[in-house]
Design a protein around this motif. Structure first.
Motif, PDB file in Angstrom:
ATOM      1  N   LYS A 299       0.809  -1.225   0.067  1.00  0.00           N
ATOM      2  CA  LYS A 299       0.123   0.020  -0.037  1.00  0.00           C
ATOM      3  C   LYS A 299       0.886   1.345  -0.004  1.00  0.00           C
ATOM      4  CE  LYS A 299      -4.255  -1.805   2.113  1.00  0.00           C
ATOM      5  NZ  LYS A 299      -4.931  -1.792   3.409  1.00  0.00           N
ATOM      6  N   LEU A 300       2.030   1.338   0.696  1.00  0.00           N
ATOM      7  CA  LEU A 300       3.110   2.229   0.795  1.00  0.00           C
ATOM      8  C   LEU A 300       3.428   2.579  -0.615  1.00  0.00           C
ATOM      9  CD1 LEU A 300       4.254   4.666   2.596  1.00  0.00           C
ATOM     10  CD2 LEU A 300       6.039   2.826   3.035  1.00  0.00           C
ATOM     11  N   ALA A 301       4.169   1.445  -1.231  1.00  0.00           N
ATOM     12  CA  ALA A 301       4.584   1.480  -2.584  1.00  0.00           C
ATOM     13  C   ALA A 301       3.536   2.214  -3.514  1.00  0.00           C
ATOM     14  CB  ALA A 301       4.981   0.075  -2.781  1.00  0.00           C
ATOM     15  N   GLU A 302       2.197   1.573  -3.475  1.00  0.00           N
ATOM     16  CA  GLU A 302       1.248   2.231  -4.446  1.00  0.00           C
ATOM     17  C   GLU A 302       1.085   3.793  -4.103  1.00  0.00           C
ATOM     18  OE1 GLU A 302      -2.018  -0.398  -3.553  1.00  0.00           O
ATOM     19  OE2 GLU A 302      -0.807  -2.169  -4.366  1.00  0.00           O
ATOM     20  N   ARG A 303       0.934   4.024  -2.945  1.00  0.00           N
ATOM     21  CA  ARG A 303       0.733   5.800  -2.431  1.00  0.00           C
ATOM     22  C   ARG A 303       1.887   6.289  -2.768  1.00  0.00           C
ATOM     23  NH1 ARG A 303      -2.775   9.681  -1.492  1.00  0.00           N
ATOM     24  NH2 ARG A 303      -2.175  10.752   0.007  1.00  0.00           N
ATOM     25  N   TYR A 304       3.121   5.917  -2.757  1.00  0.00           N
ATOM     26  CA  TYR A 304       4.461   6.791  -3.292  1.00  0.00           C
ATOM     27  C   TYR A 304       4.285   6.873  -4.960  1.00  0.00           C
ATOM     28  CZ  TYR A 304       7.093   8.018   0.909  1.00  0.00           C
ATOM     29  OH  TYR A 304       7.551   8.628   1.853  1.00  0.00           O
ATOM     30  N   GLU A 305       3.914   5.779  -5.545  1.00  0.00           N
ATOM     31  CA  GLU A 305       3.818   5.492  -7.063  1.00  0.00           C
ATOM     32  C   GLU A 305       2.774   6.646  -7.569  1.00  0.00           C
ATOM     33  OE1 GLU A 305       3.227   2.430 -10.562  1.00  0.00           O
ATOM     34  OE2 GLU A 305       3.139   1.803  -8.666  1.00  0.00           O
ATOM     35  N   SER A 306       1.571   6.531  -6.824  1.00  0.00           N
ATOM     36  CA  SER A 306       0.540   7.591  -7.531  1.00  0.00           C
ATOM     37  C   SER A 306       0.906   8.907  -7.390  1.00  0.00           C
ATOM     38  CB  SER A 306      -0.654   7.222  -6.757  1.00  0.00           C
ATOM     39  OG  SER A 306      -0.650   7.117  -5.286  1.00  0.00           O
ATOM     40  N   ILE A 307       1.612   9.129  -6.158  1.00  0.00           N
ATOM     41  CA  ILE A 307       2.193  10.579  -5.968  1.00  0.00           C
ATOM     42  C   ILE A 307       3.073  10.956  -6.811  1.00  0.00           C
ATOM     43  CG2 ILE A 307       3.316  12.082  -4.188  1.00  0.00           C
ATOM     44  CD1 ILE A 307       1.622  10.327  -1.999  1.00  0.00           C
ATOM     45  N   PHE A 308       4.107  10.060  -7.140  1.00  0.00           N
ATOM     46  CA  PHE A 308       4.945  10.583  -8.128  1.00  0.00           C
ATOM     47  C   PHE A 308       4.816  10.836  -9.632  1.00  0.00           C
ATOM     48  CE2 PHE A 308       7.831  10.592  -4.527  1.00  0.00           C
ATOM     49  CZ  PHE A 308       9.131  11.401  -4.773  1.00  0.00           C
ATOM     50  N   LYS A 309       3.627   9.859  -9.655  1.00  0.00           N
ATOM     51  CA  LYS A 309       3.223   9.990 -11.001  1.00  0.00           C
ATOM     52  C   LYS A 309       2.468  11.207 -11.447  1.00  0.00           C
ATOM     53  CE  LYS A 309       0.307   7.113 -14.238  1.00  0.00           C
ATOM     54  NZ  LYS A 309      -0.614   5.967 -14.273  1.00  0.00           N
ATOM     55  N   LEU A 310       1.811  11.608 -10.334  1.00  0.00           N
ATOM     56  CA  LEU A 310       1.215  13.004 -10.332  1.00  0.00           C
ATOM     57  C   LEU A 310       2.412  14.209 -10.255  1.00  0.00           C
ATOM     58  CD1 LEU A 310      -1.494  14.902 -10.178  1.00  0.00           C
ATOM     59  CD2 LEU A 310      -0.930  14.742  -7.499  1.00  0.00           C
ATOM     60  N   PHE A 311       3.498  13.962  -9.594  1.00  0.00           N
ATOM     61  CA  PHE A 311       4.504  14.913  -9.655  1.00  0.00           C
ATOM     62  C   PHE A 311       4.972  15.058 -11.016  1.00  0.00           C
ATOM     63  CE2 PHE A 311       5.884  14.506  -4.905  1.00  0.00           C
ATOM     64  CZ  PHE A 311       4.832  15.144  -4.344  1.00  0.00           C
ATOM     65  N   LEU A 312       5.274  13.911 -11.578  1.00  0.00           N
ATOM     66  CA  LEU A 312       5.784  13.990 -12.830  1.00  0.00           C
ATOM     67  C   LEU A 312       4.891  14.531 -14.142  1.00  0.00           C
ATOM     68  CD1 LEU A 312       7.330  10.484 -13.143  1.00  0.00           C
ATOM     69  CD2 LEU A 312       8.779  12.505 -13.467  1.00  0.00           C
ATOM     70  N   LYS A 313       3.588  14.474 -13.803  1.00  0.00           N
ATOM     71  CA  LYS A 313       2.506  15.039 -14.905  1.00  0.00           C
ATOM     72  C   LYS A 313       2.820  16.642 -14.805  1.00  0.00           C
ATOM     73  CE  LYS A 313      -2.205  15.634 -15.387  1.00  0.00           C
ATOM     74  NZ  LYS A 313      -3.715  15.242 -14.957  1.00  0.00           N
TER      75      LYS A 313
END
Length: 369
Positions: A299-313
């Protein structure tokens, strides 16, 4: 049998070694070097390089640094007529030696004040203090510290101004004055307003109004620091994205300055980073004292992934993403808001091994390449 020339074997072997070496040296700072700075907060021991393994990790993974505590006013200005720059000198020297982006944290903050500062009740005395404090510190590191949190956490949760000693003695003008003084001391340094929960609608509106007011009255604000002390399920990505867009629309940079994600339950669904709040501990509030279950790691990995995906956007709007600590063992969340818990909020665990969260952040760049 086909004969292979020896030099081809050598070349092939070298290429294989090179590829392996390249894979092993992948780091957060290298992966995101064309997007934004990847930073961390350093403790006093890390600044003084007390642990060689930690130091190696810091230098490999990060290209921006913030001092976790040692530049706060209780340490840099302990007495009215005395400054102490021993540790901040070491911090800046560390950043320069390792060619890192250096961020100063923080000039004006209601918390972790030296005791004598809390007793200032006269407006003239407070004006004198602010001018001397900001001018002395920023001037000393002029051209060496790249950016500053000029004012930290000046807002209440509803977006109104916090009743700090600065507001009580000087009124709202202290905000404008702080940014003007910082700019005068180092015109080239980037100046930030930094706060927690300012991705929440009411507090965001207050932060936007505050930044607009400072700019209208002649203060220089280059960016906003969204601390990012977040949880596995909140704030929503929609609110984070809305915040990036609304702050960027002010013509300023957006930084995520103190990123960590708690995996533990908080009393009363507590949010933010108001360090004065403390609560009693219990087994229910410390569910993973020995290790983090795989289900929560995921869950922590998924959360970080979604956040950094947004950051990259929105990488064109974001200047820096800084984790609040190098590894889990160092995290302030082990003691806040309940002392003695074991939290796991960062991409590196207490033994300095990278977690699934680390891989999830890196994966976003690998899949694009």
């Amino acid at each position: 049998m086909k004969f292979i020339k020896p030099y081809l074997v050598v070349v092939t072997t070298l290429l294989a070694v090179s590829c392996t070496s390249q894979k092993e040296t992948t780091s957060l700072k290298d992966a995101y070097k064309n997007d934004f700075y990847i930073g961390t907060a350093l403790s006093a021991d890390q600044i003084e390089v007390k642990n060689a393994k930690e130091d190696s990790l810091i230098r490999k993974e990060f290209n921006a640094i913030t001092a976790e505590n040692i530049m706060k006013s209780m340490y840099t200005h302990p007495q009215k007529d005395k400054y102490d720059f021993v540790m901040s000198d070491k911090f800046v020297a560390y950043g320069e030696k390792n060619k890192m982006f250096i961020h100063g944290h923080t000039l004006i903050w209601h918390s972790q004040l030296a005791p004598w500062m809390e007793k200032i009740a006269d407006s003239t005395e407070m004006k004198t203090f602010m001018k001397d404090h900001i001018t002395t510190i920023v001037s000393k590191y002029k051209g060496r510290i790249n950016s500053w949190d000029v004012v930290n956490e000046a807002l209440n949760e509803d977006g109104t101004l916090r009743q700090s000693v600065f507001l009580k003695t000087l009124g709202e003008k202290y905000l404008v004055d702080a940014f003007k003084l910082a700019e005068k001391a180092d015109p080239k340094a980037e100046l930030y307003y930094n706060d927690y929960n300012i991705e929440e609608s009411a507090k965001r509106a207050g932060a936007i109004a505050l930044i607009k007011k400072i700019k209208v009255e002649g203060g220089k604000v280059d960016g906003v620091g969204i601390q990012g002390h977040w949880r596995l399920n909140s704030p929503s990505l929609e609110e984070i994205e809305k915040s990036i867009l609304e702050y960027s629309a002010l013509g300023i940079k957006v930084a995520f300055t103190e990123l960590d994600i708690t995996v533990l339950p908080n009393p009363w669904d507590l949010k933010g980073a108001e360090i004065s709040q403390k609560f009693e501990g219990s087994e229910k509030m410390n569910p993973y004292p020995k290790a983090l279950p795989d289900s929560i790691q995921n869950k922590l990995a998924e959360r970080y992934e979604s956040i950094f995906k947004l950051f990259l956007k929105h990488k064109d709007k974001i200047s820096r993403v800084t984790f609040w600590g190098v590894h889990d063992g160092q995290s302030w969340l082990n003691d806040w808001p309940i002392k003695g818990r074991t939290n796991y909020p960062l991409p590196f665990d207490a033994t300095l091994r990278h977690k699934k969260a680390y891989e999830s952040i890196l994966k976003l760049k690998k899949t694009k390449e």
